[in-house]
Scaffold this active site. Sequence first.
Site, PDB file in Angstrom:
ATOM      1  N   LYS A 177       3.529 -25.389  10.749  1.00 43.41           N
ATOM      2  CA  LYS A 177       3.421 -25.930  12.107  1.00 43.41           C
ATOM      3  C   LYS A 177       2.318 -26.984  12.122  1.00 43.41           C
ATOM      4  CE  LYS A 177       0.840 -25.119  15.672  1.00 43.41           C
ATOM      5  NZ  LYS A 177       0.774 -26.452  16.277  1.00 43.41           N
ATOM      6  N   GLU A 180       0.460 -30.175  17.366  1.00 46.30           N
ATOM      7  CA  GLU A 180       1.510 -30.648  18.282  1.00 46.30           C
ATOM      8  C   GLU A 180       1.383 -32.126  18.601  1.00 46.30           C
ATOM      9  OE1 GLU A 180      -0.723 -28.334  18.550  1.00 46.30           O
ATOM     10  OE2 GLU A 180      -1.399 -27.940  20.587  1.00 46.30           O
ATOM     11  N   GLY A 230      -8.279 -25.821  10.727  1.00 48.74           N
ATOM     12  CA  GLY A 230      -8.544 -26.220  12.105  1.00 48.74           C
ATOM     13  C   GLY A 230      -9.910 -25.739  12.543  1.00 48.74           C
ATOM     14  N   GLY A 231     -10.074 -25.614  13.840  1.00 52.30           N
ATOM     15  CA  GLY A 231     -11.378 -25.293  14.402  1.00 52.30           C
ATOM     16  C   GLY A 231     -11.743 -23.818  14.290  1.00 52.30           C
ATOM     17  N   ILE A 232     -13.021 -23.555  14.410  1.00 56.17           N
ATOM     18  CA  ILE A 232     -13.549 -22.205  14.175  1.00 56.17           C
ATOM     19  C   ILE A 232     -13.038 -21.200  15.219  1.00 56.17           C
ATOM     20  CG2 ILE A 232     -15.709 -22.585  15.457  1.00 56.17           C
ATOM     21  CD1 ILE A 232     -17.146 -21.084  13.230  1.00 56.17           C
ATOM     22  N   GLU A 233     -12.947 -21.619  16.482  1.00 49.26           N
ATOM     23  CA  GLU A 233     -12.520 -20.661  17.515  1.00 49.26           C
ATOM     24  C   GLU A 233     -11.059 -20.282  17.299  1.00 49.26           C
ATOM     25  OE1 GLU A 233     -14.576 -18.979  19.252  1.00 49.26           O
ATOM     26  OE2 GLU A 233     -16.207 -20.218  18.514  1.00 49.26           O
ATOM     27  N   THR A 234     -10.224 -21.260  16.943  1.00 52.49           N
ATOM     28  CA  THR A 234      -8.819 -20.951  16.644  1.00 52.49           C
ATOM     29  C   THR A 234      -8.754 -20.038  15.419  1.00 52.49           C
ATOM     30  OG1 THR A 234      -8.376 -23.220  17.345  1.00 52.49           O
ATOM     31  CG2 THR A 234      -6.532 -22.001  16.423  1.00 52.49           C
ATOM     32  N   GLY A 235      -9.581 -20.337  14.441  1.00 46.91           N
ATOM     33  CA  GLY A 235      -9.605 -19.519  13.223  1.00 46.91           C
ATOM     34  C   GLY A 235      -9.891 -18.057  13.524  1.00 46.91           C
ATOM     35  N   GLU A 252      -9.521 -22.681   6.556  1.00 48.71           N
ATOM     36  CA  GLU A 252     -10.338 -23.891   6.309  1.00 48.71           C
ATOM     37  C   GLU A 252     -10.826 -24.346   7.672  1.00 48.71           C
ATOM     38  OE1 GLU A 252     -11.132 -25.227   3.480  1.00 48.71           O
ATOM     39  OE2 GLU A 252      -9.789 -24.122   2.171  1.00 48.71           O
ATOM     40  N   CYS A 286     -13.585 -33.035   8.503  1.00 47.11           N
ATOM     41  CA  CYS A 286     -14.286 -31.743   8.497  1.00 47.11           C
ATOM     42  C   CYS A 286     -15.547 -31.801   7.648  1.00 47.11           C
ATOM     43  CB  CYS A 286     -13.356 -30.645   7.997  1.00 47.11           C
ATOM     44  SG  CYS A 286     -12.648 -31.031   6.397  1.00 47.11           S
ATOM     45  N   GLU A 387     -20.161 -28.793  15.820  1.00 45.45           N
ATOM     46  CA  GLU A 387     -19.341 -29.839  15.228  1.00 45.45           C
ATOM     47  C   GLU A 387     -18.813 -30.739  16.352  1.00 45.45           C
ATOM     48  OE1 GLU A 387     -15.434 -28.708  13.860  1.00 45.45           O
ATOM     49  OE2 GLU A 387     -15.718 -29.821  12.008  1.00 45.45           O
TER      50      GLU A 387
END
Length: 491
Positions: A177, A180, A230-235, A252, A286, A387
Site C-alpha cells: 500500500k 495515498e 513512515g512516521g513514528i506515531e503510525t509505527g 523504518e 528520513c 522531526e
Amino acid sequence: MDIKKQKQYIDGKWVNSFSNETREIINPFNQEVIAIAAEGNEKDAQAAINAARKAFDQGDWSTTPATERGQIVHKVADYIERDREELAQLESLDTGKTVEESRGDMDDIASVFRYFAEMADKNGGELIDSPIPNSISKVVHEPVGVCGQITPWNYPLLQASWKLAPALVTGNTLIIKPSEITPLTHVKVFELMEEAGVPAGVANLVLGAGATVGAELSSNTDVDLISFTGGIETGKKIMQAASVNVKKLALELGGKNPNVVFADADFETAVDQAMNAVFFHAGQICSAGTRLIIEESIHDEFVEKLVGRVKNIKMGDGFDDSTQMGPVISQDHLDKIVAYVDQGIKEGAKVEVGAKRPDAPELQNGFFYEPTILTGCTSDMTVVQEEGFGPVITVEKFSTEEEAIRLANDSIYGLAGGVWTQDIAKAERCVAKMRMGTVWINEFNLYFPHAPWGGFKQSGIGRELGKLGIEEYQETKHVFQNLRPEPLNWF
Ligand code: NAD
C-alpha cells in the site's frame, strides 16, 4: 500509461475499488490534479490478502527455484532502466522533487532490484556440525508467507523497492500500500512486474488510506509479516495492531539526524555537504542531517558561509532544469513545518535565513517553504527534538568531543548521523559512541543496496537492504536427520 486513472492490482487483475470511490492526486508544485486513483478500503485489502494467501499456500511461487525468481526480478530491473524517464517524471509530478533527483532515484531503484535479484540464490542455508553421531543437521531459509508492506510519500518507489525486491526473491507473496497521495510509480512498477512475469496473486497493490487499507494489513491474521516505512506515531499503531497474530515486524521510522562538524574538517566540503544533507527534496528525507552540531571555534564562519550559499538555492518547478529545490508534499505538511519553525522561534532560536514562505509570484500555487537556518538552538527545543521533515537546519555549538557526542545522541531517534574531521582516530572514537544505524565519516546521506539500513532506538526495528534485508523476509528452519534411528528404551 494513462496517468489519469490509477487502478489497483489484485490477483493479477487491474481493478477499481469495490466502493468505486476515487481520490484526486495533486501536483505539489501547482495543485493541479494529475491523476484520479482508486480509493480502496478494508474490503479491497481483504481481497488482496486472500489472493496473496492463496498464491502462497496453493501456488508455486514459494517453491519456484530461487534462480528463476531472481531472473524475474532482474527483468523488473531491466524494465525500470528502460522506462527510467517515464518513471522519473511520474515521481516528480507526484512528489514535486526535481526530475534530476527522480532520475537518480530510478537508478538507485533499478540497482536495488538488481542487487536482490543477484542475492536470490545465494542464501540457501548451511550444514552445521552436528554434535550427535550419525546425523545431519542443516539450517534452511524459507519465505515468511504473506507480507503486508506500507510505504511513505517522500521516496515512494525507492522505499517500495527495498520491500518488493527482497520479498519476491525469497518466495513470499505480498500486498503493498503506497501513501495515498503518491501512488503513481507504484502503479507503473506493478505494470512492469506483470510484464516481467510475476504470477497472479503473488504481488498485489491496494491504493487507499492508512486508517483503512493500512490498518487492515496490520491487523489481518492472514498476514504473516508487516513491513512499514513512515512516521513514528503510525509505527506505534501498526506495532500494536500487528500483535494480534504476532506478525513479524519491520519498522523504518523517523530520524532527527546529527551532522557533527569539528574545526579540523575540510571546511568547504563540510559546508557544501551540510546543505546537501538537508535541502535535497526540501528536507523530506528520513536521514536528513537537520541537527547541525558545529565546533565553537568555527561556528560563526561556518554559519556565515552556509547562509550565503543557502540564499542562492533556487526553488521552482521540478521539471525546470535550473530548479534546485521543489515544494513540500502538501498543504497539511506545509502547515506543520510553519508551526514547527514558529515554535522554535518562540523557544529562542534565531532565524539566519528563511523561516517563511517565498514571495515569488510563480511559487504561490505550490507548497513552498524557504530553506531555513536557525541558530542558538539547544537540545531542549522542540525544533531540535522533533522531526520537522522540511528544509530546516537547527545549529548547535560544542566545545569538546564529549559534548559533541552527547548532543549527537540526545534524541529518541537513532537513524543516521555524520562526523566531519580529518582526524581519523577522533572520527572512530565518535562513531563508536554514536547510537545510530548508519554513521558517515566525511560524508552524508550516502547509501547503497549492499549495506543495511535501519535505526537504533525509536527509529525502528529491523534492517532493510543488504543481507539483513533478505533475512527480514525469511524464516529459519533447523532440519535434523538421524541416520541410524534406534529405540531409546527410556520408558
Ligand atoms: P505516515 O506514517 O503518515 O504514513 C506512512 C504510510 O502509513 C502511508 O502509506 C499511510 O497511509 C500509512 N498509514 C497511516 N496511518 C496508518 C495506520 N493507522 N495503519 C497503517 N498504515 C497507516 O508517514 P509519511 O508522512 O507518509 O512519511 C514520512 C515519515 O516517514 C517520516 O517520519 C520519515 O522519517 C519516515 N521515513 C522513514 C524512512 C526510513 O528509512 N527510516 C524512510 C522514509 C520515510
